[in-house]
Design a protein around this motif. Structure first.
Motif, short mmCIF file in Angstrom:
data_model
loop_
_atom_site.label_atom_id
_atom_site.label_comp_id
_atom_site.label_asym_id
_atom_site.label_seq_id
_atom_site.Cartn_x
_atom_site.Cartn_y
_atom_site.Cartn_z
N LEU A 96 0.70 -1.02 -0.18
CA LEU A 96 0.05 -0.25 -0.33
C LEU A 96 0.89 1.47 -0.18
O LEU A 96 0.75 2.32 -0.28
CB LEU A 96 -0.67 -0.07 1.56
CG LEU A 96 -2.12 0.85 1.76
CD1 LEU A 96 -3.34 0.72 0.69
CD2 LEU A 96 -2.93 0.87 2.71
N SER A 97 1.93 1.78 1.05
CA SER A 97 2.66 2.50 0.92
C SER A 97 3.40 2.44 -0.75
O SER A 97 3.83 3.70 -1.34
CB SER A 97 3.70 1.63 1.14
OG SER A 97 4.95 2.60 1.74
N ASN A 98 4.07 1.48 -1.19
CA ASN A 98 4.37 1.49 -2.31
C ASN A 98 3.29 2.28 -3.72
O ASN A 98 4.01 2.83 -5.07
CB ASN A 98 5.00 0.46 -3.56
CG ASN A 98 6.41 -0.05 -2.49
OD1 ASN A 98 6.84 0.74 -2.34
ND2 ASN A 98 6.39 -1.28 -1.79
N GLN A 99 2.49 1.18 -3.55
CA GLN A 99 0.88 2.54 -4.23
C GLN A 99 0.50 3.48 -4.20
O GLN A 99 0.14 4.29 -5.43
CB GLN A 99 -0.76 1.57 -3.84
CG GLN A 99 -1.39 1.66 -4.61
CD GLN A 99 -2.35 0.44 -4.65
OE1 GLN A 99 -2.19 -0.50 -4.12
NE2 GLN A 99 -4.31 0.63 -4.80
N PHE A 100 0.92 4.18 -3.12
CA PHE A 100 0.73 5.84 -2.60
C PHE A 100 1.87 6.02 -2.82
O PHE A 100 1.52 7.11 -2.90
CB PHE A 100 -0.70 5.79 -1.30
CG PHE A 100 -1.42 5.61 -1.75
CD1 PHE A 100 -2.22 6.24 -2.22
CD2 PHE A 100 -2.30 4.33 -0.87
CE1 PHE A 100 -3.49 6.57 -1.73
CE2 PHE A 100 -3.18 4.20 -1.16
CZ PHE A 100 -4.26 5.31 -0.59
N ALA A 101 3.25 5.57 -3.41
CA ALA A 101 3.39 6.81 -3.88
C ALA A 101 4.08 6.70 -5.22
O ALA A 101 5.04 8.15 -5.28
CB ALA A 101 5.01 5.70 -3.48
N LYS A 102 3.31 6.41 -5.95
CA LYS A 102 3.44 6.50 -7.83
C LYS A 102 2.02 7.51 -7.98
O LYS A 102 1.83 7.38 -7.41
CB LYS A 102 2.93 4.67 -7.79
CG LYS A 102 4.19 3.85 -8.11
CD LYS A 102 3.41 2.63 -8.70
CE LYS A 102 4.43 2.02 -8.18
NZ LYS A 102 3.81 -0.03 -8.59
N GLY A 104 0.82 9.19 -10.58
CA GLY A 104 0.07 8.87 -12.50
C GLY A 104 -0.16 8.26 -12.28
O GLY A 104 -1.38 7.44 -13.57
N THR A 105 -1.46 7.56 -11.14
CA THR A 105 -2.00 5.64 -10.92
C THR A 105 -3.27 6.03 -10.42
O THR A 105 -3.12 7.11 -9.43
CB THR A 105 -1.14 5.13 -10.55
OG1 THR A 105 -1.02 5.14 -9.51
CG2 THR A 105 0.20 4.39 -11.76
N ASP A 106 -4.30 5.46 -10.15
CA ASP A 106 -5.07 5.39 -9.48
C ASP A 106 -4.43 4.38 -8.20
O ASP A 106 -4.74 3.18 -7.89
CB ASP A 106 -6.42 4.21 -9.99
CG ASP A 106 -7.65 4.58 -8.76
OD1 ASP A 106 -7.92 5.36 -7.71
OD2 ASP A 106 -8.45 3.87 -9.29
N LYS A 107 -4.42 5.69 -7.39
CA LYS A 107 -4.42 5.30 -5.45
C LYS A 107 -5.23 4.27 -4.85
O LYS A 107 -4.27 3.38 -3.99
CB LYS A 107 -3.24 6.01 -5.46
CG LYS A 107 -1.90 7.26 -5.84
CD LYS A 107 -1.30 8.13 -5.03
CE LYS A 107 -0.79 9.13 -6.26
NZ LYS A 107 0.61 9.52 -5.27
N PHE A 108 -5.99 4.63 -5.39
CA PHE A 108 -7.09 3.99 -4.32
C PHE A 108 -7.45 2.55 -5.07
O PHE A 108 -8.89 2.36 -4.69
CB PHE A 108 -8.36 4.58 -4.20
CG PHE A 108 -7.72 5.77 -2.76
CD1 PHE A 108 -8.20 5.27 -1.94
CD2 PHE A 108 -7.01 6.85 -3.34
CE1 PHE A 108 -7.39 6.55 -0.80
CE2 PHE A 108 -6.75 7.46 -2.72
CZ PHE A 108 -7.76 7.49 -0.57
N ALA A 109 -7.19 1.82 -5.81
CA ALA A 109 -7.47 1.09 -7.17
C ALA A 109 -7.63 -0.15 -6.07
O ALA A 109 -5.88 -0.61 -5.30
CB ALA A 109 -6.85 0.67 -7.84
#
Length: 175
Positions: A96-102, A104-109
């Protein structure tokens, strides 16, 4: 007394205190920090970003602080909303940390969350949730120092925190 078990010391001195990013990371990375996701609800949906520069600032009034990079495209969106939730990540939330660090993506997917009273997303599985109103901002060089006034908070029972030390994730000893 000097023993062979003492750590090797790399001493860095600069005449005008201008250090490279690599030198600063090598030294400052020795401080263990927790990992949080700062989130809010915009008119287009939930927004958020990963941050490791978070701390409790004041007990009276209840204030916290964090420092997003000036290059963040998410912080300006949250700033305009004036309220946000700081989600303290648990040991098992490294992905989750890595997902929200990116960017241009849908961070909440695929992310489960529930709204705080302000509407800010409280991420499922986090150790604690601190809902804040924007109190102040200060220049922090290549970052902005943000102060939030706590308006709501909640903590999970037990669990271990996700940490960051010397460029790597780690965990605290939980109960």
């Amino acid at each position: 007394m000097h023993t062979n078990s003492e750590p090797t010391v790399n001493h860095i001195t600069k005449e005008h205190a201008e250090f490279s990013s690599e030198e600063l990371r090598a030294v400052m990375g020795n401080f263990v920090s927790g990992i949080v996701v700062v989130s809010a609800m915009s008119s287009q949906g939930p927004v958020g970003f990963t941050c490791q520069s978070f701390s409790s600032l004041s007990l009276e009034p209840a204030l916290v602080s964090f420092s997003p990079a000036r290059t963040s495209s998410t912080w300006p969106q949250i700033r305009g909303l004036r309220s946000f939730c700081v989600n303290v990540l648990a040991a098992e939330q490294e992905a989750l940390s890595n997902q929200f660090a990116k960017s241009g993506t849908d961070k909440f997917a695929g992310v489960q969350w529930r709204p705080a009273t302000t509407g800010a997303p409280m991420l499922a599985g986090s150790l604690a949730w601190i809902v804040c109103e924007l109190w102040a901002e200060y220049d922090g060089g290549d970052h902005t120092m943000v102060v939030g006034k706590v308006v709501e908070m909640e903590a999970a029972q037990g669990g271990s925190a996700l940490t960051f030390h010397r460029g790597r994730y780690g965990v605290t000893a939980g109960n």
